[in-house]
Design an enzyme around this catalytic site. Structure first.
Site, PDB file in Angstrom:
ATOM      1  N   LEU A 117      21.352  47.685  35.413  1.00  0.00           N
ATOM      2  CA  LEU A 117      21.501  48.646  36.516  1.00  0.00           C
ATOM      3  C   LEU A 117      21.504  50.064  35.931  1.00  0.00           C
ATOM      4  O   LEU A 117      22.456  50.812  36.085  1.00  0.00           O
ATOM      5  CB  LEU A 117      22.782  48.368  37.307  1.00  0.00           C
ATOM      6  CG  LEU A 117      22.815  49.004  38.703  1.00  0.00           C
ATOM      7  CD1 LEU A 117      21.826  48.335  39.647  1.00  0.00           C
ATOM      8  CD2 LEU A 117      24.234  48.927  39.303  1.00  0.00           C
ATOM      9  N   ARG A 163      10.752  43.701  30.460  1.00  0.00           N
ATOM     10  CA  ARG A 163       9.908  43.309  29.335  1.00  0.00           C
ATOM     11  C   ARG A 163       9.831  41.791  29.291  1.00  0.00           C
ATOM     12  O   ARG A 163      10.843  41.096  29.516  1.00  0.00           O
ATOM     13  CB  ARG A 163      10.500  43.807  28.005  1.00  0.00           C
ATOM     14  CG  ARG A 163      10.347  45.305  27.766  1.00  0.00           C
ATOM     15  CD  ARG A 163       8.915  45.685  27.376  1.00  0.00           C
ATOM     16  NE  ARG A 163       8.754  47.099  27.087  1.00  0.00           N
ATOM     17  CZ  ARG A 163       8.378  48.024  27.971  1.00  0.00           C
ATOM     18  NH1 ARG A 163       8.131  47.689  29.225  1.00  0.00           N
ATOM     19  NH2 ARG A 163       8.218  49.287  27.598  1.00  0.00           N
ATOM     20  N   GLU A 178       1.689  40.412  25.637  1.00  0.00           N
ATOM     21  CA  GLU A 178       0.649  41.023  26.487  1.00  0.00           C
ATOM     22  C   GLU A 178      -0.583  41.394  25.649  1.00  0.00           C
ATOM     23  O   GLU A 178      -0.426  41.820  24.510  1.00  0.00           O
ATOM     24  CB  GLU A 178       1.216  42.277  27.175  1.00  0.00           C
ATOM     25  CG  GLU A 178       2.339  41.912  28.120  1.00  0.00           C
ATOM     26  CD  GLU A 178       3.005  43.127  28.778  1.00  0.00           C
ATOM     27  OE1 GLU A 178       2.567  44.272  28.538  1.00  0.00           O
ATOM     28  OE2 GLU A 178       3.969  42.911  29.520  1.00  0.00           O
ATOM     29  N   HIS A 213       1.165  44.280  34.152  1.00  0.00           N
ATOM     30  CA  HIS A 213       2.008  45.403  33.694  1.00  0.00           C
ATOM     31  C   HIS A 213       1.575  46.722  34.373  1.00  0.00           C
ATOM     32  O   HIS A 213       1.153  47.672  33.703  1.00  0.00           O
ATOM     33  CB  HIS A 213       1.930  45.534  32.157  1.00  0.00           C
ATOM     34  CG  HIS A 213       3.072  46.310  31.564  1.00  0.00           C
ATOM     35  ND1 HIS A 213       3.617  46.041  30.331  1.00  0.00           N
ATOM     36  CD2 HIS A 213       3.775  47.370  32.032  1.00  0.00           C
ATOM     37  CE1 HIS A 213       4.591  46.900  30.061  1.00  0.00           C
ATOM     38  NE2 HIS A 213       4.700  47.718  31.084  1.00  0.00           N
TER      39      HIS A 213
HETATM   40  P1  NAP Z   1      18.083  52.449  31.333  1.00  0.00           P
HETATM   41  O1  NAP Z   1      18.369  53.540  32.293  1.00  0.00           O
HETATM   42  O2  NAP Z   1      18.405  52.646  29.896  1.00  0.00           O
HETATM   43  O3  NAP Z   1      18.809  51.129  31.873  1.00  0.00           O
HETATM   44  C1  NAP Z   1      18.929  49.971  31.123  1.00  0.00           C
HETATM   45  C2  NAP Z   1      19.959  49.084  31.782  1.00  0.00           C
HETATM   46  O4  NAP Z   1      19.994  47.846  31.073  1.00  0.00           O
HETATM   47  C3  NAP Z   1      21.369  49.662  31.759  1.00  0.00           C
HETATM   48  O5  NAP Z   1      22.006  49.377  32.960  1.00  0.00           O
HETATM   49  C4  NAP Z   1      22.035  48.902  30.627  1.00  0.00           C
HETATM   50  O6  NAP Z   1      23.431  48.828  30.856  1.00  0.00           O
HETATM   51  C5  NAP Z   1      21.355  47.560  30.741  1.00  0.00           C
HETATM   52  N1  NAP Z   1      21.346  46.804  29.497  1.00  0.00           N
HETATM   53  C6  NAP Z   1      20.879  47.195  28.290  1.00  0.00           C
HETATM   54  N2  NAP Z   1      21.084  46.233  27.383  1.00  0.00           N
HETATM   55  C7  NAP Z   1      21.710  45.221  28.022  1.00  0.00           C
HETATM   56  C8  NAP Z   1      22.194  43.958  27.617  1.00  0.00           C
HETATM   57  N3  NAP Z   1      22.085  43.546  26.340  1.00  0.00           N
HETATM   58  N4  NAP Z   1      22.778  43.163  28.536  1.00  0.00           N
HETATM   59  C9  NAP Z   1      22.905  43.582  29.806  1.00  0.00           C
HETATM   60  N5  NAP Z   1      22.458  44.771  30.270  1.00  0.00           N
HETATM   61  C10 NAP Z   1      21.875  45.571  29.375  1.00  0.00           C
HETATM   62  O7  NAP Z   1      16.538  52.067  31.356  1.00  0.00           O
HETATM   63  P2  NAP Z   1      15.492  52.213  32.562  1.00  0.00           P
HETATM   64  O8  NAP Z   1      14.916  53.571  32.563  1.00  0.00           O
HETATM   65  O9  NAP Z   1      16.113  51.683  33.810  1.00  0.00           O
HETATM   66  O10 NAP Z   1      14.346  51.190  32.047  1.00  0.00           O
HETATM   67  C11 NAP Z   1      14.662  49.857  31.751  1.00  0.00           C
HETATM   68  C12 NAP Z   1      13.514  49.151  31.066  1.00  0.00           C
HETATM   69  O11 NAP Z   1      12.506  48.832  32.008  1.00  0.00           O
HETATM   70  C13 NAP Z   1      12.744  49.961  30.006  1.00  0.00           C
HETATM   71  O12 NAP Z   1      13.416  49.941  28.772  1.00  0.00           O
HETATM   72  C14 NAP Z   1      11.415  49.259  29.952  1.00  0.00           C
HETATM   73  O13 NAP Z   1      11.437  48.239  28.972  1.00  0.00           O
HETATM   74  C15 NAP Z   1      11.279  48.617  31.338  1.00  0.00           C
HETATM   75  N6  NAP Z   1      10.182  49.247  32.124  1.00  0.00           N
HETATM   76  C16 NAP Z   1       9.113  48.509  32.501  1.00  0.00           C
HETATM   77  C17 NAP Z   1       8.108  49.104  33.243  1.00  0.00           C
HETATM   78  C18 NAP Z   1       6.888  48.345  33.659  1.00  0.00           C
HETATM   79  O14 NAP Z   1       5.815  48.930  33.729  1.00  0.00           O
HETATM   80  N7  NAP Z   1       7.009  47.064  33.990  1.00  0.00           N
HETATM   81  C19 NAP Z   1       8.169  50.442  33.586  1.00  0.00           C
HETATM   82  C20 NAP Z   1       9.285  51.160  33.207  1.00  0.00           C
HETATM   83  C21 NAP Z   1      10.303  50.553  32.465  1.00  0.00           C
HETATM   84  P3  NAP Z   1      24.503  48.660  29.660  1.00  0.00           P
HETATM   85  O15 NAP Z   1      24.091  49.660  28.609  1.00  0.00           O
HETATM   86  O16 NAP Z   1      25.840  48.933  30.287  1.00  0.00           O
HETATM   87  O17 NAP Z   1      24.371  47.260  29.201  1.00  0.00           O
HETATM   88  C1  8YV Z   2       4.064  51.764  30.898  1.00  0.00           C
HETATM   89  C2  8YV Z   2       6.468  50.897  30.684  1.00  0.00           C
HETATM   90  O1  8YV Z   2       3.179  50.830  31.389  1.00  0.00           O
HETATM   91  O2  8YV Z   2       7.571  52.970  30.714  1.00  0.00           O
HETATM   92  C3  8YV Z   2       7.561  51.812  30.282  1.00  0.00           C
HETATM   93  O3  8YV Z   2       8.458  51.350  29.554  1.00  0.00           O
HETATM   94  O4  8YV Z   2       6.476  49.743  30.378  1.00  0.00           O
HETATM   95  C4  8YV Z   2       5.361  51.399  31.517  1.00  0.00           C
HETATM   96  O5  8YV Z   2       5.729  52.457  32.332  1.00  0.00           O
HETATM   97  C5  8YV Z   2       3.858  51.793  29.448  1.00  0.00           C
HETATM   98  O6  8YV Z   2       4.839  52.407  28.735  1.00  0.00           O
HETATM   99  C6  8YV Z   2       2.549  52.499  29.181  1.00  0.00           C
HETATM  100  O7  8YV Z   2       2.051  52.148  27.983  1.00  0.00           O
END
Ligand code: NAP
Ligand code: 8YV
Length: 329
Positions: free
Chosen positions: A152, A232, A261, A279
């Protein structure tokens, strides 16, 4: 010789990053993040990096004057942050500017998974509506569900905000509870999976999150259970997931991310109860432009003011206070 600061860009990156860098910096391109592609003398002149994808310790080691790595994406698991931190090199990512886009995608994927809208459109396009009649009713619905959000943070919160409008129950699991939300907190993932019927994963790729969505967690989610992963692929045991989907241990899954991927396991491709996306959660022109701007703005801010805009927590350095040798600064 040019007096401009030199920025290395290994491999492909969004054109807009290059456009935004070219008036302020000399941009050096190499085909991929491989030290062998940059002679020692050229490597010594590099002060910054803009990268989309991986940047490993060998390349960091190869760049003696490196000060900052600006990574495209909020997840920065591709960059060897501990190698950078140990040299006082700042790493930046692109947080916040993609929260809404990724949260929208998570909701879209959730609805596609439950209500099978892609399959319904295919039914129409193939003329089956005219020939055979209505598309079959979907056994699954969002109505009456309780969603557990695994992570969250910035994006997880944006997903929760949207879910409120859908009138579903909301719970979450993180390592530390948040004081600013009314949602039920679960200190363990399996306890939350047991309490909800829908799990949305949006945690970073770290040693702690590796394959944490495994067979026991899927069993706890139960036969009406639905898994959505927009974080991820690393977080999911894909073999256990395919088995759980095939054997009715859970009902369905929606996945935007995969372990290796762009390779998607055949076992998942073969299943009818999985919605799959390549993705694309942040992949609109507007959001990718905002991410590109933040990559460029981090480099500009660092070299113009000495302070990066969005450093990752492991590298809270300023240009003068970096932990690395003073000679690098
Ligand atoms: P963020 O603000 O750092 O949030 C990460 C959340 O995960 C925090 O609530 C953190 O809380 C929790 N967390 C971290 N490690 C944990 C663990 N071991 N167990 C339980 N909870 C844990 O990051 P965000 O900006 O929301 O982004 C999150 C992730 O989404 C990115 O790192 C990226 O890998 C992924 N993402 C994917 C896409 C896509 O294209 N599919 C796009 C954007 C991001 P605590 O620290 O309290 O545990
Ligand atoms: C992008 C993502 O697809 O921001 C991230 O962590 O997974 C995505 O927004 C990626 O980083 C672009 O290469």
């Amino acid at each position: 010789m040019s007096a401009k600061t030199r920025i290395l860009v290994p491999g492909p990156i969004r054109e807009r990053v290059l456009e935004r860098l070219k008036d302020r910096f000399d941009v050096v391109r190499i085909e991929r993040a491989d030290p062998a592609l940059l002679a020692r003398s050229e490597a010594a002149a590099i002060s910054g990096v803009a990268v989309s994808g991986s940047f490993n310790a060998a390349l960091i080691e190869h760049l003696p004057s490196l000060e900052i790595i600006a990574s495209f994406g909020v997840g920065y698991d591709g960059v060897d942050v501990s190698a950078a931190a140990s040299r006082g090199i700042a790493v930046t990512n692109t947080p916040d500017v993609l929260n809404d886009e990724v949260a929208d995608t998570a909701i879209g994927l959730l609805l596609n998974t439950l209500r099978r809208f892609p399959q319904a459109e295919t039914w129409l396009r193939e003329g089956r509506w005219k020939r055979e009649g209505a598309f079959p009713l979907t056994p699954l619905t969002l109505r009456g569900r309780t969603v557990g959000i695994y992570g969250l943070g910035r994006i997880g919160l944006a997903i929760a905000e949207r879910l409120k409008g859908f009138g579903v129950g909301i719970a979450y699991h993180t390592r530390r509870p948040r004081a600013d939300v009314p949602y039920a907190y679960y200190p363990s993932l399996i306890e939350m999976a047991d309490a909800v019927d829908t799990l949305i994963a949006i945690v970073p790729k770290t040693a702690e999150t590796h394959r944490t969505i495994d067979a026991p967690v899927l069993r706890a989610l139960g036969p009406n259970g639905v898994l959505i992963n927009v974080g991820r692929g690393w977080t999911v045991d894909e073999e256990a997931l395919a088995q759980a989907l095939e054997n009715g241990v859970i009902a369905a899954a929606g996945l935007d991310v995969f372990y290796d991927e762009p390779h998607v396991p055949e076992a998942l491709l073969a299943l009818p109860n999985v919605a799959l996306l390549p993705h694309v959660a942040s992949a609109s022109v507007a959001t990718r432009d905002a991410m590109a701007d933040l990559v460029a703005d981090n480099l500009r801010a660092w070299f113009d003011t000495g302070i990066a805009l969005t450093p990752v927590p492991e590298t809270p350095f300023t240009r003068k206070t970096g932990a690395g040798p003073e000679s690098l600064r």
